[in-house]
Design an enzyme around this catalytic site. Structure first.
Site, PDB file in Angstrom:
ATOM      1  N   GLU A  23      37.890  66.483  30.333  1.00 48.46           N
ATOM      2  CA  GLU A  23      37.170  67.339  29.439  1.00 48.46           C
ATOM      3  C   GLU A  23      37.205  66.973  28.234  1.00 48.46           C
ATOM      4  OE1 GLU A  23      37.164  69.388  33.356  1.00 48.46           O
ATOM      5  OE2 GLU A  23      39.171  68.550  31.718  1.00 48.46           O
ATOM      6  N   TYR A  28      34.186  57.793  25.025  1.00 49.07           N
ATOM      7  CA  TYR A  28      33.444  58.085  26.657  1.00 49.07           C
ATOM      8  C   TYR A  28      32.228  57.347  26.845  1.00 49.07           C
ATOM      9  CZ  TYR A  28      38.023  60.776  26.529  1.00 49.07           C
ATOM     10  OH  TYR A  28      38.743  60.915  25.913  1.00 49.07           O
TER      11      TYR A  28
END
Length: 161
Positions: free
Chosen positions: A111, A123
């Site tokens: 998350e 990411y």
């Protein structure tokens, strides 16, 4: 990472985040047996690593993960502010992905704060895809919460990030 490292790790955690993990969160993760890995670097002559370590090395960063059935969940990844934007987060993500594949994991989950655009870009560059939202997941202020973007990386489709 061991309990002896918690003071240094927590010092980095509090210097890197407005809403850091507590020392208890870190200790509980170790006691639960979660993989917790530190990235250490050698200090050059005249450098004084912060936070100080008995061996004189820099605590450059760390991650904490949780292994599940055919998956790994990244709980925390932190690079010391003085070492950010040097590729160390990517390096740790690659190491975690390789370790996860070795553990038989097919997916790596995480998350990230909706507002954390630099981390989201990192990411995505590492192959993670946004797959959902956790509403009100992170504290923002005393009365407000921030959404988390849930991201995943299919490990069986990539040899490494």
């Amino acid at each position: 990472m061991s309990e002896a490292d918690l003071d240094a790790v927590h010092a980095v955690e509090t210097s890197a985040y407005g809403h850091p993990w507590t020392r208890k969160h870190l200790r509980d993760s170790l006691q639960a047996g979660y993989p917790a890995v530190m990235l250490l670097g050698e200090a050059l002559p005249g450098e004084h690593p912060h936070p100080p370590r008995a061996d004189g090395r820099w605590l450059m960063g760390y991650f904490v993960a949780m292994h599940g059935v055919e998956e790994v969940h990244l709980l925390n990844i932190t690079v010391s502010p003085v070492h950010q934007r040097q590729g160390w987060a990517r390096f740790m993500l690659q190491a975690l992905a390789l370790w996860s594949r070795g553990q038989g994991a097919h997916t790596l989950w995480l998350e990230v704060r909706e507002s954390n655009a630099p981390a989201r870009r990192l990411y995505e560059r590492c192959g993670f895809q946004a797959v959902g939202v956790r509403r009100g997941y992170y504290p923002l202020t005393t009365l407000q919460r921030e959404d988390a973007i849930v991201m995943s990386l299919r490990l069986d489709e990539r040899a490494a990030t």
